[in-house]
Design a protein around this motif. Structure first.
Motif, PDB file in Angstrom:
ATOM      1  N   LYS A   1       0.843  -1.045  -0.161  1.00  3.89           N
ATOM      2  CA  LYS A   1       0.075   0.055   0.228  1.00  3.89           C
ATOM      3  C   LYS A   1       0.554   0.983  -0.039  1.00  3.89           C
ATOM      4  CE  LYS A   1      -3.128   2.287   2.429  1.00  3.89           C
ATOM      5  NZ  LYS A   1      -4.736   1.929   3.779  1.00  3.89           N
ATOM      6  N   ALA A   2       0.529   2.011  -0.867  1.00  8.87           N
ATOM      7  CA  ALA A   2       0.914   3.117  -0.429  1.00  8.87           C
ATOM      8  C   ALA A   2       0.112   4.355  -0.764  1.00  8.87           C
ATOM      9  CB  ALA A   2       2.089   4.178  -2.166  1.00  8.87           C
ATOM     10  N   VAL A   3       0.278   5.504   0.099  1.00 13.82           N
ATOM     11  CA  VAL A   3      -0.427   6.584   0.773  1.00 13.82           C
ATOM     12  C   VAL A   3       0.286   7.858   0.490  1.00 13.82           C
ATOM     13  CG1 VAL A   3      -1.822   8.126   2.029  1.00 13.82           C
ATOM     14  CG2 VAL A   3      -2.017   5.648   2.456  1.00 13.82           C
ATOM     15  N   VAL A   4       0.065   8.614  -0.566  1.00 13.75           N
ATOM     16  CA  VAL A   4       0.896   9.962  -1.307  1.00 13.75           C
ATOM     17  C   VAL A   4      -0.182  11.576  -0.923  1.00 13.75           C
ATOM     18  CG1 VAL A   4       2.354  11.184  -3.205  1.00 13.75           C
ATOM     19  CG2 VAL A   4       1.686   8.656  -2.756  1.00 13.75           C
ATOM     20  N   ALA A   5      -0.137  12.495  -0.263  1.00 15.20           N
ATOM     21  CA  ALA A   5       0.127  13.748   0.109  1.00 15.20           C
ATOM     22  C   ALA A   5      -2.038  12.943   0.603  1.00 15.20           C
ATOM     23  CB  ALA A   5      -0.890  14.605  -0.896  1.00 15.20           C
ATOM     24  N   GLY A   6      -1.595  11.808   1.909  1.00 13.93           N
ATOM     25  CA  GLY A   6      -2.966  11.450   2.715  1.00 13.93           C
ATOM     26  C   GLY A   6      -3.710  10.918   0.806  1.00 13.93           C
ATOM     27  N   HIS A   7      -4.146  10.323   0.109  1.00 15.95           N
ATOM     28  CA  HIS A   7      -4.442   9.465  -0.756  1.00 15.95           C
ATOM     29  C   HIS A   7      -3.965   8.313  -0.869  1.00 15.95           C
ATOM     30  CE1 HIS A   7      -7.340  13.646  -1.092  1.00 15.95           C
ATOM     31  NE2 HIS A   7      -6.279  13.736  -1.228  1.00 15.95           N
ATOM     32  N   ASP A   8      -4.742   7.252  -0.797  1.00 19.79           N
ATOM     33  CA  ASP A   8      -4.210   5.705  -1.272  1.00 19.79           C
ATOM     34  C   ASP A   8      -3.705   5.482  -3.187  1.00 19.79           C
ATOM     35  OD1 ASP A   8      -4.461   3.023  -2.752  1.00 19.79           O
ATOM     36  OD2 ASP A   8      -4.741   2.465  -0.919  1.00 19.79           O
ATOM     37  N   VAL A   9      -2.446   5.586  -3.472  1.00 18.06           N
ATOM     38  CA  VAL A   9      -2.388   5.828  -5.062  1.00 18.06           C
ATOM     39  C   VAL A   9      -3.053   4.431  -5.570  1.00 18.06           C
ATOM     40  CG1 VAL A   9      -0.179   5.675  -5.010  1.00 18.06           C
ATOM     41  CG2 VAL A   9      -0.193   4.240  -4.260  1.00 18.06           C
ATOM     42  N   SER A  10      -3.393   3.410  -5.213  1.00 15.25           N
ATOM     43  CA  SER A  10      -4.678   2.545  -6.383  1.00 15.25           C
ATOM     44  C   SER A  10      -5.559   3.033  -6.648  1.00 15.25           C
ATOM     45  CB  SER A  10      -4.066   0.860  -5.413  1.00 15.25           C
ATOM     46  OG  SER A  10      -2.714   0.703  -5.594  1.00 15.25           O
ATOM     47  N   THR A  11      -6.695   3.670  -5.203  1.00 18.35           N
ATOM     48  CA  THR A  11      -8.071   3.980  -5.355  1.00 18.35           C
ATOM     49  C   THR A  11      -8.519   5.394  -5.152  1.00 18.35           C
ATOM     50  OG1 THR A  11      -7.706   3.989  -2.963  1.00 18.35           O
ATOM     51  CG2 THR A  11      -8.166   1.819  -3.622  1.00 18.35           C
ATOM     52  N   GLU A  12      -7.406   5.849  -5.286  1.00 15.16           N
ATOM     53  CA  GLU A  12      -7.547   7.355  -5.055  1.00 15.16           C
ATOM     54  C   GLU A  12      -6.722   8.008  -6.028  1.00 15.16           C
ATOM     55  OE1 GLU A  12      -9.178   9.107  -1.160  1.00 15.16           O
ATOM     56  OE2 GLU A  12      -7.156   7.563  -0.593  1.00 15.16           O
ATOM     57  N   ALA A  13      -6.057   7.959  -7.220  1.00 13.26           N
ATOM     58  CA  ALA A  13      -5.099   8.278  -8.335  1.00 13.26           C
ATOM     59  C   ALA A  13      -5.341   9.877  -8.438  1.00 13.26           C
ATOM     60  CB  ALA A  13      -5.322   7.188  -9.549  1.00 13.26           C
ATOM     61  N   ARG A  14      -7.002   9.817  -8.540  1.00 16.33           N
ATOM     62  CA  ARG A  14      -7.093  11.400  -9.391  1.00 16.33           C
ATOM     63  C   ARG A  14      -6.604  12.287  -8.291  1.00 16.33           C
ATOM     64  NH1 ARG A  14      -9.892  13.586 -13.323  1.00 16.33           N
ATOM     65  NH2 ARG A  14     -11.034  11.268 -13.720  1.00 16.33           N
ATOM     66  N   ALA A  15      -7.213  11.497  -6.362  1.00 18.37           N
ATOM     67  CA  ALA A  15      -6.459  12.741  -5.581  1.00 18.37           C
ATOM     68  C   ALA A  15      -5.242  12.862  -5.725  1.00 18.37           C
ATOM     69  CB  ALA A  15      -7.259  12.287  -4.893  1.00 18.37           C
ATOM     70  N   VAL A  16      -4.348  11.795  -5.896  1.00 18.62           N
ATOM     71  CA  VAL A  16      -2.809  11.719  -5.691  1.00 18.62           C
ATOM     72  C   VAL A  16      -2.525  13.021  -7.378  1.00 18.62           C
ATOM     73  CG1 VAL A  16      -0.564  10.967  -6.004  1.00 18.62           C
ATOM     74  CG2 VAL A  16      -3.018   9.639  -4.643  1.00 18.62           C
ATOM     75  N   ARG A  17      -2.466  12.484  -8.114  1.00 19.66           N
ATOM     76  CA  ARG A  17      -2.127  13.371  -8.965  1.00 19.66           C
ATOM     77  C   ARG A  17      -2.586  15.034  -9.182  1.00 19.66           C
ATOM     78  NH1 ARG A  17      -3.566   9.745 -14.676  1.00 19.66           N
ATOM     79  NH2 ARG A  17      -2.619   7.793 -13.567  1.00 19.66           N
ATOM     80  N   ALA A  18      -3.621  15.014  -8.651  1.00 20.22           N
ATOM     81  CA  ALA A  18      -4.424  16.964  -8.387  1.00 20.22           C
ATOM     82  C   ALA A  18      -3.279  17.300  -7.522  1.00 20.22           C
ATOM     83  CB  ALA A  18      -5.677  16.959  -7.542  1.00 20.22           C
ATOM     84  N   ALA A  19      -2.566  16.603  -6.247  1.00 19.54           N
ATOM     85  CA  ALA A  19      -1.635  17.227  -5.188  1.00 19.54           C
ATOM     86  C   ALA A  19      -0.170  17.049  -5.364  1.00 19.54           C
ATOM     87  CB  ALA A  19      -1.811  16.522  -3.922  1.00 19.54           C
ATOM     88  N   ILE A  20       0.225  16.659  -6.611  1.00 28.24           N
ATOM     89  CA  ILE A  20       2.041  15.838  -7.159  1.00 28.24           C
ATOM     90  C   ILE A  20       2.434  16.617  -8.126  1.00 28.24           C
ATOM     91  CG2 ILE A  20       1.621  13.958  -5.713  1.00 28.24           C
ATOM     92  CD1 ILE A  20       1.786  12.458  -8.500  1.00 28.24           C
ATOM     93  N   GLY A  21       3.758  16.982  -8.415  1.00 25.16           N
ATOM     94  CA  GLY A  21       4.731  17.056  -9.834  1.00 25.16           C
ATOM     95  C   GLY A  21       4.989  16.087 -10.206  1.00 25.16           C
ATOM     96  N   VAL A  22       5.266  15.888 -10.482  1.00 26.88           N
ATOM     97  CA  VAL A  22       6.316  15.310 -11.409  1.00 26.88           C
ATOM     98  C   VAL A  22       7.760  15.582 -12.082  1.00 26.88           C
ATOM     99  CG1 VAL A  22       7.011  12.869 -12.729  1.00 26.88           C
ATOM    100  CG2 VAL A  22       5.168  12.728 -10.747  1.00 26.88           C
ATOM    101  N   THR A  23       8.538  15.841 -12.266  1.00 31.95           N
ATOM    102  CA  THR A  23       9.434  16.542 -13.270  1.00 31.95           C
ATOM    103  C   THR A  23      10.119  15.205 -13.613  1.00 31.95           C
ATOM    104  OG1 THR A  23       9.338  18.822 -12.308  1.00 31.95           O
ATOM    105  CG2 THR A  23      11.810  18.100 -13.576  1.00 31.95           C
TER     106      THR A  23
END
Length: 332
Positions: free
Chosen positions: A61-83
């Motif tokens: 399991k992975a939680v990023v910015a308080g959201h599960d990467v598998s079940t809350e992918a959209r919320a994760v993407r809204a909180a991160i940036g990738v370079t």
């Protein structure tokens, strides 16, 4: 998140019979710089791709910015940036147009997009080049523009994949300063790098990944202390001083040609004072003293059996044995 920007436990990922991640646990505190090091094929890119929702883990399991990467992918993407490792700018657009394009993709109001664009151009010292095509930018300018584009959406967490690869020393240090400023503003940085000096310079905590497993984690100082080899080097003015010092400092190694003595020790103030007191008691004069401690190169060699991190993780853009592409998609 209890202060954690990224929390992962038991992450596993395999491709056919090849295990790429083998039970990876991570805890990245909010508002810090976390560096992930590893030799080619260690699983760094796969780890980042899982944490940024580009890959689904087989287990864990992975939680990023308080959201599960598998079940809350959209919320994760809204909180991160990738370079990514290579600047993802449009060469046919100007620097300003690249930023405005990102604002449009994020559906920002026009006025807000222009305001953010002007602010980022100034922050990254790109104002004078704003009207020039990105194709004309130097490597350092392109990397700065790429990171500026990531910041248009004001992400809480930024994943930087080898952000200074190919930059000259001055551009690299400029990028380091920008990264420090981002963290000072409260942003969390997850950094992968091939430069051990970069991790040593920037990271609050460092994790070493090898063959899909974390083999060590800690501050740079903690990792260095895990590796034997700290010593004090003494140089003497004559052979007599060297002879006496070698006799009163057991376990030392002498070099008669250089008139030097290598004494095992941690280089701490207390041990240095005790060493010098023993020499003073014998009226031995030391011409030169230096303290040597292991660096991250030594740590990396001891932990992984690889001497350094030179070269890209996968020059063809593929870490995975079945050819899965590791390009960033979705969130920047």
């Amino acid at each position: 998140m209890n202060g954690s920007a990224i929390a992962a436990s038991g992450l596993r990922k395999s491709y056919k019979d090849k295990t790429v991640l083998d039970g990876v646990d991570l805890d990245v505190r909010a508002g810090t710089i976390f560096a992930l090091l590893g030799p080619n094929g260690a699983g760094k890119t796969t780890t980042v791709n899982v944490l940024t929702t580009l890959l689904t883990p087989d287990a864990g399991k992975a939680v990023v910015a308080g959201h599960d990467v598998s079940t809350e992918a959209r919320a994760v993407r809204a909180a991160i940036g990738v370079t990514g490792q290579f600047a993802s700018v449009d060469n046919l657009l100007t620097g300003e147009e690249n930023l405005l394009m990102m604002a449009d993709l994020l559906h920002l109001p026009k006025a807000e997009g222009r305001r953010i664009t002007a602010r980022l151009l100034g922050r990254f010292e790109l104002t004078e080049a704003a009207g020039k095509l990105a194709a004309s930018y130097s490597g350092g300018m392109r990397r700065k523009l790429d990171l500026a584009m990531t910041l248009v959406g004001n992400p809480q967490i930024i994943f930087l994949d080898e952000p200074t690869t190919g930059l000259d020393p001055r551009s690299r240090r400029t990028m380091w300063q920008i990264i420090r400023e981002l963290v000072a503003d409260g942003t969390t940085i997850f950094l992968t790098t091939q430069y051990l000096e970069e991790a040593d310079e920037l990271a609050d905590r460092i994790a070493v990944l090898d063959r899909g497993r974390l083999v060590a984690e800690g501050t740079a100082g903690e990792l260095k202390r895990r590796v034997p080899g700290s010593h004090i080097r003494l140089r003497f003015t004559d052979r007599h001083g060297l002879d006496v010092a070698a006799r009163v400092l057991p376990g030392s190694t002498r070099d008669d040609e250089e008139l030097t003595l290598r004494v095992p020790g941690d280089g701490g103030v207390r041990s240095l004072r005790a060493l010098l007191d023993r020499l003073d008691a014998q009226s031995v004069e030391v011409e030169e003293l230096s303290v040597h401690t292991p660096d991250l190169d030594d740590v990396f060699l001891a932990l992984t059996g690889h001497g350094n991190l030179t070269g890209h993780e996968n020059s063809g853009g593929h870490e995975n044995p079945d050819g899965h592409d590791n390009e960033e998609v979705g969130a920047r």
